[in-house]
Design a protein around this motif. Sequence first.
Motif, PDB file in Angstrom:
ATOM      1  N   GLY A  50       3.238  -4.176   3.383  1.00  0.00           N
ATOM      2  CA  GLY A  50       4.420  -4.315   4.213  1.00  0.00           C
ATOM      3  C   GLY A  50       4.914  -5.737   4.431  1.00  0.00           C
ATOM      4  N   GLU A  53       6.988  -6.975   1.699  1.00  0.00           N
ATOM      5  CA  GLU A  53       8.241  -6.203   1.730  1.00  0.00           C
ATOM      6  C   GLU A  53       9.211  -6.806   2.775  1.00  0.00           C
ATOM      7  N   LYS A 233      14.490  -0.688  -3.224  1.00  0.00           N
ATOM      8  CA  LYS A 233      13.686   0.421  -2.713  1.00  0.00           C
ATOM      9  C   LYS A 233      14.466   1.381  -1.819  1.00  0.00           C
ATOM     10  N   VAL A 261       3.563   7.550   0.275  1.00  0.00           N
ATOM     11  CA  VAL A 261       3.640   6.250  -0.409  1.00  0.00           C
ATOM     12  C   VAL A 261       2.843   5.264   0.431  1.00  0.00           C
ATOM     13  N   SER A 262       1.694   4.872  -0.063  1.00  0.00           N
ATOM     14  CA  SER A 262       0.834   3.970   0.721  1.00  0.00           C
ATOM     15  C   SER A 262      -0.245   3.401  -0.175  1.00  0.00           C
ATOM     16  N   LYS A 268      -5.182   4.822   5.437  1.00  0.00           N
ATOM     17  CA  LYS A 268      -3.999   5.640   5.121  1.00  0.00           C
ATOM     18  C   LYS A 268      -4.402   7.097   4.858  1.00  0.00           C
ATOM     19  N   GLY A 293       0.769   4.389  -4.692  1.00  0.00           N
ATOM     20  CA  GLY A 293       0.155   3.266  -3.979  1.00  0.00           C
ATOM     21  C   GLY A 293       0.052   2.031  -4.846  1.00  0.00           C
ATOM     22  N   ASN A 330       9.786  -0.659  -7.135  1.00  0.00           N
ATOM     23  CA  ASN A 330      10.607  -0.295  -5.972  1.00  0.00           C
ATOM     24  C   ASN A 330      11.610   0.809  -6.273  1.00  0.00           C
ATOM     25  N   LEU A 354       5.969   0.808   7.387  1.00  0.00           N
ATOM     26  CA  LEU A 354       7.353   0.703   6.910  1.00  0.00           C
ATOM     27  C   LEU A 354       7.767   1.929   6.114  1.00  0.00           C
ATOM     28  N   GLU A 358      11.348   3.929   5.703  1.00  0.00           N
ATOM     29  CA  GLU A 358      11.937   4.065   4.355  1.00  0.00           C
ATOM     30  C   GLU A 358      12.294   5.524   4.072  1.00  0.00           C
TER      31      GLU A 358
HETATM   32  N1  UDP Z   1       4.731   0.301  -1.391  1.00  0.00           N
HETATM   33  C1  UDP Z   1       5.249   0.161  -2.659  1.00  0.00           C
HETATM   34  N2  UDP Z   1       4.662   0.809  -3.681  1.00  0.00           N
HETATM   35  C2  UDP Z   1       3.614   1.585  -3.481  1.00  0.00           C
HETATM   36  C3  UDP Z   1       3.074   1.740  -2.178  1.00  0.00           C
HETATM   37  C4  UDP Z   1       3.661   1.068  -1.140  1.00  0.00           C
HETATM   38  O1  UDP Z   1       6.232  -0.537  -2.881  1.00  0.00           O
HETATM   39  O2  UDP Z   1       3.129   2.134  -4.460  1.00  0.00           O
HETATM   40  C5  UDP Z   1       5.427  -0.369  -0.304  1.00  0.00           C
HETATM   41  C6  UDP Z   1       6.025   0.616   0.676  1.00  0.00           C
HETATM   42  O3  UDP Z   1       7.221   1.156   0.149  1.00  0.00           O
HETATM   43  C7  UDP Z   1       6.202  -0.253   1.891  1.00  0.00           C
HETATM   44  C8  UDP Z   1       5.004  -1.193   1.812  1.00  0.00           C
HETATM   45  O4  UDP Z   1       4.566  -1.163   0.461  1.00  0.00           O
HETATM   46  O5  UDP Z   1       7.394  -0.978   1.794  1.00  0.00           O
HETATM   47  C9  UDP Z   1       3.887  -0.730   2.692  1.00  0.00           C
HETATM   48  O6  UDP Z   1       4.123  -1.110   3.999  1.00  0.00           O
HETATM   49  P1  UDP Z   1       3.481  -0.347   5.220  1.00  0.00           P
HETATM   50  O7  UDP Z   1       3.915  -1.046   6.446  1.00  0.00           O
HETATM   51  O8  UDP Z   1       3.813   1.105   5.142  1.00  0.00           O
HETATM   52  O9  UDP Z   1       1.914  -0.463   5.009  1.00  0.00           O
HETATM   53  P2  UDP Z   1       0.909  -1.681   4.730  1.00  0.00           P
HETATM   54  O10 UDP Z   1       0.626  -1.617   3.263  1.00  0.00           O
HETATM   55  O11 UDP Z   1       1.568  -2.945   5.145  1.00  0.00           O
HETATM   56  O12 UDP Z   1      -0.293  -1.328   5.540  1.00  0.00           O
END
Ligand code: UDP
Length: 456
Positions: A50, A53, A233, A261-262, A268, A293, A330, A354, A358
Amino acid sequence: MLEQVPISSKEIDDYRPIIGDQRVDEIVALAKPLRGARVLHLNATAFGGGVAELLSAVVPLMRSVGLDAEWRLMVGAPELWEVTKAIHNLLQGAYICPTATPLASAIRRRGAIRERAIGACWTPEMADVWRCYNALTAERFEGTYDFVVIHDPQPAGVLAFLLQQRPELRVGKWIWRCHIDLTRARADVWDFLRPYLAPYDASIFTMLEYVKQDMPTPRVALIAPAIDPLSTKNVDLPAETIRDILRQFGVDPDRPIISQVSRFDPWKDPLGVVDVYKRLKRDFRDLQLLMVGSMATDDPEGLRYFELTARRAGEDPDIHLLTNFHGVGNFEVNAFQRASRVVLQKSIREGFALTVSEALWKGRPVVATAAGGIPLQVASGQCGYLVKTMRECVERTGELLRDPDLADNLGRNGRERVRENFLTTRLLSDYLQLFQTLGSHTSTRASTPSASRSRP
Ligand code: UDP
């Protein structure tokens, strides 16, 4: 010199059709006294997760309203990422080192107590590694800034080391931005980190609940993260493009899809997501699960947890586990979120998530646990459902799969909720307000006196 992250160009005026002229004008007015201010955002990684991002949107937007903002990375290496991931886990409340105690192994075997089984060690050697890379980052720090925003615990010690090495570079205001939930932080790790935070002028947290009672900064701001509606994205995509992308990854666009998506990370709960899908699959024979992920450079657990998830998924051809290594970027994440009937976020702990905003922005309902910042985003019953148990998660997701109109209605509400609260323009505005409140009374730009004169 610390590595600078290249940033794209963004124009604040492009957001007028999305948030309206009045809000954009307010932001421009707010930025006026800060024009020319030098701003540095420093974090651990330019990719994945995140924080990267957020910065990829807010840094160019700061530039677009006249601030001289840049984004740089701390000095890092795999040994540091192992340590900082452990710090992250321990600050989020992991208590047990799974390899160190028989009790921990026993708990780990009982998957039911997954939360407590997320473990990490904390040793003096690990503390040394963290100090070493923070000191190295301070050594390579160059220049002076009006505002320096240090993100998360990875580089939190830079300021303390800079003060030891070259105190003359401590100009302007220094802010520590904590993106994680410290509510259940392990005491010894917090005690270790806390003195390094004392020299900051302010800290930023996502929610009041995350702020430790003994937080040493004189000022604490509450600012929720946000998404960029114009990023690759999140921007609108034609239906046919979405279908093409799904086919490219072997996903059938005509059959229902649920997704999460994580990062592949125990917090997660990707294993729980597979379990939810498996239960739903009994009633929805044509259901497909997409788990996407990306592997963040500062997250060494990713690959290990991807393998665990793949093992849990087994041979089911309707489960698609995808990462950036499969070419998912993205644009593809955008398509997958839009194609989902329901988006899951089954996190055990979260900073913000995030991914929830999204999905809501794309008009998809979200079924999620009430972890961290998720309840800020999902008003249960209005734009999705907050669930407590696996059973509830299965039931609510099933309800939305059975009733696509309800799913669309909740998704529509979600989009408006995000427009009001969780777009990057609001984040920009919050930063500008904080900068104004803190003030930066020392010019860092001798060569541009007009810029410094115009500052408050
Ligand atoms: N994300 C991505 N591709 C993936 C998995 C996650 O671009 O395969 C992005 C997702 O869309 C988001 C960010 O990574 O924008 C994850 O932010 P989040 O706050 O949900 O979790 P964090 O990874 O910071 O714990």
